[in-house]
Design a protein around this motif. Structure first.
Motif, PDB file in Angstrom:
ATOM      1  N   SER A  94      -2.928   1.526  -1.436  1.00 34.49           N
ATOM      2  CA  SER A  94      -3.543   0.328  -0.745  1.00 34.49           C
ATOM      3  C   SER A  94      -2.074   0.236  -0.813  1.00 34.49           C
ATOM      4  O   SER A  94      -2.153  -1.491   0.072  1.00 34.49           O
TER       5      SER A  94
ATOM      6  N   GLY B 140       1.799  -0.081   1.559  1.00 33.40           N
ATOM      7  CA  GLY B 140       2.567  -0.294   2.267  1.00 33.40           C
ATOM      8  C   GLY B 140       2.909   1.504   2.698  1.00 33.40           C
ATOM      9  O   GLY B 140       2.349   2.231   3.906  1.00 33.40           O
TER      10      GLY B 140
ATOM     11  N   ASP C 130       1.008   1.968   5.879  1.00 36.80           N
ATOM     12  CA  ASP C 130       1.154   1.810   7.126  1.00 36.80           C
ATOM     13  C   ASP C 130       1.921   2.826   7.733  1.00 36.80           C
ATOM     14  O   ASP C 130       2.610   3.411   8.472  1.00 36.80           O
TER      15      ASP C 130
ATOM     16  N   VAL D  50      -2.074   2.814  11.958  1.00 41.02           N
ATOM     17  CA  VAL D  50      -1.211   1.159  11.726  1.00 41.02           C
ATOM     18  C   VAL D  50      -0.286   1.499  12.127  1.00 41.02           C
ATOM     19  O   VAL D  50       0.513   1.303  12.960  1.00 41.02           O
TER      20      VAL D  50
ATOM     21  N   TRP E 132       2.934  -8.631   7.881  1.00 42.30           N
ATOM     22  CA  TRP E 132       1.783  -7.897   7.503  1.00 42.30           C
ATOM     23  C   TRP E 132       1.225  -7.333   6.165  1.00 42.30           C
ATOM     24  O   TRP E 132       0.248  -7.527   5.523  1.00 42.30           O
ATOM     25  N   ALA E 133       2.480  -7.569   5.420  1.00 44.59           N
ATOM     26  CA  ALA E 133       2.279  -6.639   4.146  1.00 44.59           C
ATOM     27  C   ALA E 133       1.366  -7.472   3.050  1.00 44.59           C
ATOM     28  O   ALA E 133       0.805  -7.321   2.192  1.00 44.59           O
TER      29      ALA E 133
ATOM     30  N   ARG F  32      -2.049  -7.701   5.137  1.00 41.16           N
ATOM     31  CA  ARG F  32      -2.692  -6.400   4.426  1.00 41.16           C
ATOM     32  C   ARG F  32      -4.033  -6.298   3.942  1.00 41.16           C
ATOM     33  O   ARG F  32      -4.796  -5.647   3.836  1.00 41.16           O
TER      34      ARG F  32
ATOM     35  N   GLN G 160      -7.594  -0.285   8.367  1.00 36.88           N
ATOM     36  CA  GLN G 160      -6.397   0.260   9.221  1.00 36.88           C
ATOM     37  C   GLN G 160      -6.439  -0.111  10.325  1.00 36.88           C
ATOM     38  O   GLN G 160      -6.125  -0.354  11.330  1.00 36.88           O
TER      39      GLN G 160
ATOM     40  N   GLY H  19      -6.942  -3.562  11.293  1.00 36.06           N
ATOM     41  CA  GLY H  19      -5.658  -4.102  11.222  1.00 36.06           C
ATOM     42  C   GLY H  19      -4.745  -3.609  12.901  1.00 36.06           C
ATOM     43  O   GLY H  19      -3.667  -4.496  13.328  1.00 36.06           O
TER      44      GLY H  19
END
Length: 339
Positions: free
Chosen positions: A176, A178, A182, A187, A227-228, A231, A312, A315
């Protein structure tokens, strides 16, 4: 007696037939011009990507050797995670490096892509020829986007394969967070494309290379922060409860689940903060407080790792939509004001 005709003793060889060399596919026109203009940046990206992919494949081989020697995947995770610190450290360092890629691409590729030509006057010269602004913009954005997609897909796929054997061990790299979320799946591609196109738009509006790079840096950093922050909102929170009292402990969660919150649950289904009745005084007073409020057990909110892929793609879809919107803006603005 002489004869007017003579028969050759040997057949005269036929003259050699000229053969055309096989022509290799070559770039031409606007595509050739754009590639030649930015070939140093493009080749640098491709070369760095190739080196990074090779290094990650080497690190993955070492990780698999370590895990196999510990009995992975049949043994207990407590067994094959022993002495895994050097491998988890390499994963963490690689993930941190990959996390800067969207910012670097936005600043050093996206921002100068149009701003440099607009500032120097090259854009006016190019678009005044047979190719119009739309074709020039399409070649610039299309080739750059293709190089970005190729590089980020290769890095994302390789890093995902490297992390996959230990993906369910939050002590190695939490899914979960970054560094894992990410840098795998779609992503990285979506973040990089959105940041690069944002830099292109900023450069087109400001028309100054250095200023555009500075503004793009802050834009890319803001994208990362937003984004963080949102998320985990991409997932569907699951709640599990108990009714066997507080002393029985919180309910068990699935492997690699990300715990969001703990709270007390009452007989009516209401949830209360875990600090409820903490300041009541003695243990008997705390127990009396819990009984008075009707607390019967625990409620735990969490996100399972099975939702990771869906989160993912959701997003990434949002980021892709934003990228398309920025691209449309660039074309509408650029067709009239690019020169």
């Amino acid at each position: 007696m002489s004869s007017l005709t003579t028969t050759p003793s040997a057949a005269t060889p036929a003259p050699p037939v000229a053969t055309r060399g096989v022509r290799r596919p070559r770039l031409s026109g606007m595509i050739w011009l754009v590639w030649r203009q930015h070939r140093a940046a493009y080749w640098t990206l491709l070369a760095v990507t190739a080196i990074a992919v090779a290094w990650m494949l080497y690190q993955r081989a070492g990780l698999l050797d370590h895990l196999t020697a510990k009995g992975w995947p049949h043994s207990s995770p407590d067994t094959w995670t022993e002495n895994i610190s050097p491998y988890s450290a390499a994963l963490t360092k690689a993930s941190l490096g990959l996390g800067f890629i969207p910012i670097l691409l936005g600043v050093f590729l996206g921002a100068p892509l149009l701003a440099g030509d607009l500032e120097s006057g090259t854009a006016k010269l190019v678009t005044s020829q047979a190719a119009g602004p739309a074709r020039w913009l399409a070649a610039k954005i299309g080739i750059s986007a293709l190089v970005v997609v190729v590089c980020t897909v290769a890095l994302s796929f390789t890093f995902g394969r490297w992390w996959a054997p230990v993906s369910k061990q939050n002590t190695v790299l939490d899914w979960s967070s970054g560094p894992a979320f990410d840098n795998t799946g779609p992503v990285p591609v979506a973040l990089a494309l959105f940041t690069v196109l944002g830099g292109v738009a900023i450069g087109m509006v400001l028309r100054r290379t250095l200023l555009s790079m500075v503004v793009t840096f802050f834009f890319a950093a803001a994208v990362q922060v937003v984004w963080a922050h949102f998320r985990l909102d991409l997932g569907h929170v699951i709640r599990v409860t108990t009714d066997s009292g507080v002393d029985g402990g919180t309910p068990p969660l699935p492997t690699a689940a990300f715990e969001i919150d703990q709270s007390y649950v009452t007989s009516s289904g209401e949830t209360l903060g875990w600090s409820t009745c903490v300041h009541a005084g003695s243990d008997k007073a705390v127990e009396a407080c819990r009984q008075q409020k009707g607390i019967v057990g625990w409620a735990v909110d969490y996100l399972p790792i099975t939702q990771m892929s869906g989160m993912q793609w959701l997003g990434a879809s949002i980021l892709f939509a934003l990228t398309v919107a920025v691209t449309v803006f660039v074309f509408f603005w650029g067709r009239k004001r690019v020169v």
